[in-house]
Design a protein around this motif. Structure first.
Motif, mmCIF file in Angstrom:
data_model
loop_
_atom_site.group_PDB
_atom_site.id
_atom_site.type_symbol
_atom_site.label_atom_id
_atom_site.label_comp_id
_atom_site.label_asym_id
_atom_site.label_seq_id
_atom_site.Cartn_x
_atom_site.Cartn_y
_atom_site.Cartn_z
ATOM 1 N N LYS A 196 -6.178 12.011 1.324
ATOM 2 C CA LYS A 196 -7.237 12.921 0.881
ATOM 3 C C LYS A 196 -6.752 13.831 -0.238
ATOM 4 C CE LYS A 196 -10.526 16.346 2.675
ATOM 5 N NZ LYS A 196 -10.981 17.078 3.890
ATOM 6 N N GLY A 197 -5.536 14.360 -0.092
ATOM 7 C CA GLY A 197 -4.979 15.220 -1.124
ATOM 8 C C GLY A 197 -4.743 14.462 -2.421
ATOM 9 N N ALA A 198 -4.301 13.204 -2.314
ATOM 10 C CA ALA A 198 -4.065 12.393 -3.506
ATOM 11 C C ALA A 198 -5.379 12.123 -4.240
ATOM 12 C CB ALA A 198 -3.393 11.079 -3.115
ATOM 13 N N MET A 199 -6.466 11.843 -3.490
ATOM 14 C CA MET A 199 -7.759 11.577 -4.117
ATOM 15 C C MET A 199 -8.287 12.810 -4.822
ATOM 16 S SD MET A 199 -8.447 8.452 -3.807
ATOM 17 C CE MET A 199 -10.140 8.549 -4.369
ATOM 18 N N ALA A 200 -8.096 14.008 -4.226
ATOM 19 C CA ALA A 200 -8.538 15.250 -4.862
ATOM 20 C C ALA A 200 -7.803 15.474 -6.176
ATOM 21 C CB ALA A 200 -8.316 16.421 -3.900
ATOM 22 N N ALA A 201 -6.495 15.195 -6.160
ATOM 23 C CA ALA A 201 -5.716 15.365 -7.383
ATOM 24 C C ALA A 201 -6.172 14.390 -8.461
ATOM 25 C CB ALA A 201 -4.232 15.169 -7.077
ATOM 26 N N LEU A 202 -6.470 13.147 -8.049
ATOM 27 C CA LEU A 202 -6.962 12.164 -9.011
ATOM 28 C C LEU A 202 -8.282 12.591 -9.640
ATOM 29 C CD1 LEU A 202 -6.234 8.681 -7.379
ATOM 30 C CD2 LEU A 202 -5.358 9.550 -9.548
ATOM 31 N N ALA B 87 0.827 -1.201 0.000
ATOM 32 C CA ALA B 87 0.000 0.000 0.000
ATOM 33 C C ALA B 87 0.867 1.259 0.000
ATOM 34 C CB ALA B 87 -0.923 -0.017 1.219
ATOM 35 N N MET B 88 1.930 1.258 0.796
ATOM 36 C CA MET B 88 2.818 2.417 0.846
ATOM 37 C C MET B 88 3.531 2.632 -0.474
ATOM 38 S SD MET B 88 2.364 3.855 3.688
ATOM 39 C CE MET B 88 3.728 5.016 3.554
ATOM 40 N N ASN B 89 4.008 1.529 -1.094
ATOM 41 C CA ASN B 89 4.682 1.655 -2.385
ATOM 42 C C ASN B 89 3.734 2.211 -3.436
ATOM 43 O OD1 ASN B 89 7.043 0.670 -1.345
ATOM 44 N ND2 ASN B 89 6.687 -1.449 -2.008
ATOM 45 N N LEU B 90 2.486 1.728 -3.439
ATOM 46 C CA LEU B 90 1.504 2.193 -4.414
ATOM 47 C C LEU B 90 1.206 3.676 -4.213
ATOM 48 C CD1 LEU B 90 -0.503 1.617 -6.669
ATOM 49 C CD2 LEU B 90 -2.158 0.901 -4.938
ATOM 50 N N LEU B 91 1.053 4.116 -2.959
ATOM 51 C CA LEU B 91 0.769 5.521 -2.680
ATOM 52 C C LEU B 91 1.917 6.412 -3.140
ATOM 53 C CD1 LEU B 91 -0.998 7.687 -1.428
ATOM 54 C CD2 LEU B 91 0.060 7.207 0.790
ATOM 55 N N GLN B 92 3.162 5.979 -2.866
ATOM 56 C CA GLN B 92 4.310 6.784 -3.285
ATOM 57 C C GLN B 92 4.402 6.882 -4.808
ATOM 58 O OE1 GLN B 92 6.207 8.630 -1.262
ATOM 59 N NE2 GLN B 92 4.832 7.916 0.372
ATOM 60 N N LEU B 93 4.134 5.774 -5.509
ATOM 61 C CA LEU B 93 4.142 5.802 -6.971
ATOM 62 C C LEU B 93 3.056 6.719 -7.507
ATOM 63 C CD1 LEU B 93 4.732 2.015 -7.769
ATOM 64 C CD2 LEU B 93 6.328 3.889 -8.181
ATOM 65 N N LEU B 94 1.886 6.677 -6.871
ATOM 66 C CA LEU B 94 0.775 7.527 -7.303
ATOM 67 C C LEU B 94 1.108 8.997 -7.127
ATOM 68 C CD1 LEU B 94 -2.162 7.816 -8.229
ATOM 69 C CD2 LEU B 94 -2.875 7.541 -5.855
ATOM 70 N N LEU B 95 1.666 9.338 -5.961
ATOM 71 C CA LEU B 95 2.030 10.731 -5.713
ATOM 72 C C LEU B 95 3.086 11.214 -6.706
ATOM 73 C CD1 LEU B 95 2.168 10.728 -1.785
ATOM 74 C CD2 LEU B 95 0.349 11.617 -3.255
ATOM 75 N N ALA B 96 4.047 10.354 -6.993
ATOM 76 C CA ALA B 96 5.103 10.738 -7.940
ATOM 77 C C ALA B 96 4.528 10.973 -9.335
ATOM 78 C CB ALA B 96 6.178 9.656 -7.973
ATOM 79 N N SER B 97 3.586 10.104 -9.765
ATOM 80 C CA SER B 97 3.009 10.254 -11.105
ATOM 81 C C SER B 97 2.155 11.513 -11.209
ATOM 82 C CB SER B 97 2.157 9.021 -11.439
ATOM 83 O OG SER B 97 1.040 8.929 -10.567
ATOM 84 N N LEU B 98 1.589 11.973 -10.076
ATOM 85 C CA LEU B 98 0.777 13.190 -10.071
ATOM 86 C C LEU B 98 1.609 14.447 -9.832
ATOM 87 C CD1 LEU B 98 -2.282 11.918 -7.980
ATOM 88 C CD2 LEU B 98 -2.216 12.346 -10.446
ATOM 89 N N GLY B 99 2.910 14.249 -9.593
ATOM 90 C CA GLY B 99 3.770 15.388 -9.330
ATOM 91 C C GLY B 99 3.547 16.017 -7.980
#
Length: 390
Positions: free
Chosen positions: A214-220, A194-206
């Protein structure tokens, strides 16, 4: 495939037979059922291996790796799935007279890097019950191997057993969902995933690595809205390009109305230019004729290769079905095998093509129990076995 007659390896200590270099060792790992209801049973490790029960070996080790496994998988025939029984009773039924009920069937093979060769197996309800209750803990495959190199050649059958001869392998556990994480070659702890996936997601969103969920979901959500608008714009532009191209092809003005374009298209489809288009029925008939001619030519090529080999002793009569199946799946492999196979003069000089006259029951008794079991595994009669041994 080596030209030397392959040997049979029975991977269960309970089924060890010495007269035909029959090896015995068993191991297994079963993952939970996949979407098709089949189970993954471990056939071999991912490297060369030997039994741990101290039996004599005619090769330094049985050889298996990704390249060898690829050849084994290519030889597998799903139209004739190998049987899985209990304690290799299929090999013993000729001598003990007991039935050999199936515990399942092998429908495919799969190589998993870092783990080994696995069977995609359909298990009977009884087999699943005895595994779940702990009555059986290990799986024992039976395979052919090359006596000069030890390379695994073909998986022929398997069995549930409780007498392992290769230690360190996972035990059968078809009922525990947790086994799926153990089986996956890339599985890690759930929290780590889960942590690896979250870090990859944040990196892909810049986004910074400190951004919370919550911030990651808003960006998505924002990215999804932008993508939707871009898709709609692209679709509108594509529709305009299609309309313009249609008008040009139909010799209509670019601003022609929809009904005008529809009428022109209908007229063109109703009366196609036969010089440019071939009816679907004609194409289908041509494809069927081509397929029939191809199959007929392949049968002729197989006959041309197999019949001379039967006459000069490069093939035994019992090997003919296997050779024909190999030719249908891989003609080049059959040709390579026959090119290297030695001619057996004793067979080419007999009228029975290497098969001696039928023996009486007394003649059958000349084979040992181990030799009779090998005959059963290879689909040979005692007479064919003795002819090959001669």
């Amino acid at each position: 495939m080596p030209s030397i007659q392959p040997r049979l390896a029975v991977l269960s200590a309970a089924a060890a037979m010495s007269s035909a270099a029959v090896a015995a060792c068993s191991f297994a790992a079963v993952a939970p059922p996949e979407s098709n209801g089949r189970y993954l049973l471990q056939l071999t490790p991912d490297q060369d291996f030997t039994p741990s029960d101290g039996r004599p070996m005619d090769v330094p080790a049985w050889r298996i790796n990704a390249a060898i496994a690829s050849q084994v998988i290519s030889r597998f025939n799903p139209a004739q799935p190998p049987v899985i029984d209990y304690e290799h009773q299929t090999l013993h039924k000729e001598t003990n007279g007991q039935p050999a009920p199936a515990a399942g069937w092998i429908h495919g093979l799969r190589w998993i890097e870092g783990r080994g060769l696995f069977a995609e197996a359909e298990l009977t309800q009884r087999a699943k019950d005895v595994i779940a209750s702990g009555e059986y803990r290990y799986f024992s495959p039976v395979f052919l191997y090359a006596p000069d190199t030890g390379e695994v050649l073909k998986v022929t059958m398997g069995a549930l057993t409780n007498n392992p001869a290769v230690h360190g392998m996972q035990a059968l556990n078809a009922m525990q969902a947790a086994a799926s994480a153990q089986f996956s070659p890339t599985a890690t702890a759930p929290n780590e995933d889960a942590m690896n996936l979250l870090q990859l997601l944040l990196a892909s969103l810049g986004l910074p690595s400190t951004t919370d969920e919550k911030g990651a979901m808003a960006a998505l959500t924002a990215v999804g809205s932008i993508k939707d608008l871009q898709a709609k714009a692209a679709a509108g532009e594509a529709a305009t390009q299609v309309a313009t191209a249609a008008c040009t092809a139909l010799s209509l003005p670019a601003d022609a109305k929809a009904e005008t374009v529809t009428a022109a298209l209908t007229a063109a489809v109703a009366k196609p230019d036969l010089a440019k288009f071939v009816p679907v029925e004609t194409v289908t008939a041509m494809q069927e004729q081509l397929a029939a001619l191809t199959a007929k030519q392949l049968d002729a090529d197989i006959d041309a290769a197999v019949k001379p080999a039967l006459e000069d002793g490069r093939l035994l009569a019992a090997q003919e079905p296997w050779a024909r199946d190999l030719g249908k799946s891989n003609m080049a492999a059959l040709t390579a095998f026959l090119d290297k196979a030695p001619k057996i003069a004793a067979l080419s000089s007999t009228q029975t093509q290497g098969q001696p006259p039928a023996q009486t029951a007394k003649g059958d008794a000349q084979l040992s129990a181990s030799e009779l079991a090998v005959c059963t595994a290879l689909g040979m009669s005692p007479e064919q076995y003795k002819a090959g041994a001669a």
